[in-house]
Design a protein around this motif. Sequence first.
Motif, mmCIF file in Angstrom:
data_model
loop_
_atom_site.group_PDB
_atom_site.id
_atom_site.type_symbol
_atom_site.label_atom_id
_atom_site.label_comp_id
_atom_site.label_asym_id
_atom_site.label_seq_id
_atom_site.Cartn_x
_atom_site.Cartn_y
_atom_site.Cartn_z
ATOM 1 N N PHE A 14 -4.670 9.839 1.847
ATOM 2 C CA PHE A 14 -3.365 9.478 1.289
ATOM 3 C C PHE A 14 -3.449 8.135 0.560
ATOM 4 C CE2 PHE A 14 -0.231 12.027 4.159
ATOM 5 C CZ PHE A 14 -0.935 13.185 3.893
ATOM 6 N N SER A 15 -4.263 7.223 1.096
ATOM 7 C CA SER A 15 -4.440 5.910 0.468
ATOM 8 C C SER A 15 -5.125 6.034 -0.884
ATOM 9 C CB SER A 15 -5.249 4.983 1.374
ATOM 10 O OG SER A 15 -4.555 4.732 2.573
ATOM 11 N N MET A 16 -6.056 6.952 -0.993
ATOM 12 C CA MET A 16 -6.712 7.194 -2.282
ATOM 13 C C MET A 16 -5.695 7.728 -3.297
ATOM 14 S SD MET A 16 -9.885 6.241 -2.199
ATOM 15 C CE MET A 16 -10.760 7.181 -3.448
ATOM 16 N N SER A 69 -5.558 -3.675 10.828
ATOM 17 C CA SER A 69 -4.576 -4.757 10.723
ATOM 18 C C SER A 69 -4.630 -5.400 9.341
ATOM 19 C CB SER A 69 -4.845 -5.802 11.813
ATOM 20 O OG SER A 69 -3.934 -6.860 11.705
ATOM 21 N N ILE A 70 -5.827 -5.631 8.845
ATOM 22 C CA ILE A 70 -6.006 -6.169 7.495
ATOM 23 C C ILE A 70 -5.421 -5.194 6.466
ATOM 24 C CG2 ILE A 70 -7.736 -6.776 5.735
ATOM 25 C CD1 ILE A 70 -9.517 -7.720 8.165
ATOM 26 N N THR A 71 -5.643 -3.917 6.684
ATOM 27 C CA THR A 71 -5.127 -2.880 5.797
ATOM 28 C C THR A 71 -3.604 -2.909 5.744
ATOM 29 O OG1 THR A 71 -7.047 -1.499 6.304
ATOM 30 C CG2 THR A 71 -5.169 -0.394 5.307
ATOM 31 N N LEU A 72 -2.976 -3.090 6.903
ATOM 32 C CA LEU A 72 -1.510 -3.181 6.938
ATOM 33 C C LEU A 72 -1.022 -4.384 6.134
ATOM 34 C CD1 LEU A 72 -0.879 -2.126 10.628
ATOM 35 C CD2 LEU A 72 0.118 -1.022 8.607
ATOM 36 N N GLY A 73 -1.777 -5.465 6.152
ATOM 37 C CA GLY A 73 -1.434 -6.633 5.341
ATOM 38 C C GLY A 73 -1.502 -6.321 3.854
ATOM 39 N N SER A 74 -2.543 -5.621 3.446
ATOM 40 C CA SER A 74 -2.671 -5.229 2.035
ATOM 41 C C SER A 74 -1.551 -4.280 1.631
ATOM 42 C CB SER A 74 -4.025 -4.560 1.793
ATOM 43 O OG SER A 74 -5.079 -5.458 1.997
ATOM 44 N N LEU A 75 -1.155 -3.417 2.530
ATOM 45 C CA LEU A 75 -0.073 -2.479 2.261
ATOM 46 C C LEU A 75 1.237 -3.238 2.035
ATOM 47 C CD1 LEU A 75 0.491 0.622 2.135
ATOM 48 C CD2 LEU A 75 1.153 0.454 4.538
ATOM 49 N N ILE A 97 10.987 4.216 -5.511
ATOM 50 C CA ILE A 97 11.312 4.991 -4.307
ATOM 51 C C ILE A 97 10.139 5.885 -3.915
ATOM 52 C CG2 ILE A 97 12.802 6.838 -3.423
ATOM 53 C CD1 ILE A 97 15.082 5.480 -5.110
ATOM 54 N N PHE A 98 9.536 6.553 -4.891
ATOM 55 C CA PHE A 98 8.399 7.427 -4.601
ATOM 56 C C PHE A 98 7.229 6.634 -4.034
ATOM 57 C CE2 PHE A 98 4.389 9.473 -5.849
ATOM 58 C CZ PHE A 98 4.518 10.671 -5.162
ATOM 59 N N GLU A 105 4.730 6.101 4.598
ATOM 60 C CA GLU A 105 3.965 7.135 5.308
ATOM 61 C C GLU A 105 2.581 6.594 5.708
ATOM 62 O OE1 GLU A 105 2.916 10.673 7.161
ATOM 63 O OE2 GLU A 105 4.877 9.897 6.570
ATOM 64 N N ILE A 106 1.933 5.914 4.803
ATOM 65 C CA ILE A 106 0.612 5.336 5.110
ATOM 66 C C ILE A 106 0.745 4.304 6.218
ATOM 67 C CG2 ILE A 106 -1.239 3.878 4.167
ATOM 68 C CD1 ILE A 106 -0.758 5.445 1.473
#
Length: 125
Positions: A14-16, A69-75, A97-98, A105-106
């Motif tokens: 999904f991230s890709m 945790s780092i990924t959540l920061g980037s998100l 919105i999309f 979701e990610i």
Amino acid sequence: MSINSYRDLKVWQFSMDLVEQIYCITENFPKHEVYQLSSQMQRAAVSIPSNIAEGHARESTKEFVRYLSITLGSLAELETQVMLAQRRAYIDKEKLIFTLSQTDEIGRMLRGLQKSLKTKLGTRY
């Protein structure tokens, strides 16, 4: 289904998709934003699946949790940048919105994976 590779993780897949979405969005930004907001958004988006992959490759559950945790920061960084792009009228409300629905979701998937891994480690959170 067993997870043999980070590529098997739905959150990585999904991230890709999100990275592709961000590249499509930023293609239409004004030229003066090429090395500014556009570039920052692309880097933040790319870091999401990259950190999932790197954390998984560390072969240590504790390290994987740290990378999530780092990924959540980037998100969160990317979400902020997307909202700024909408405020600057570089993207319309529909794309905002999309894209935020994708990041939501990610985020849920990342937190679920983190929780599962922390349980596996037997740590409190």
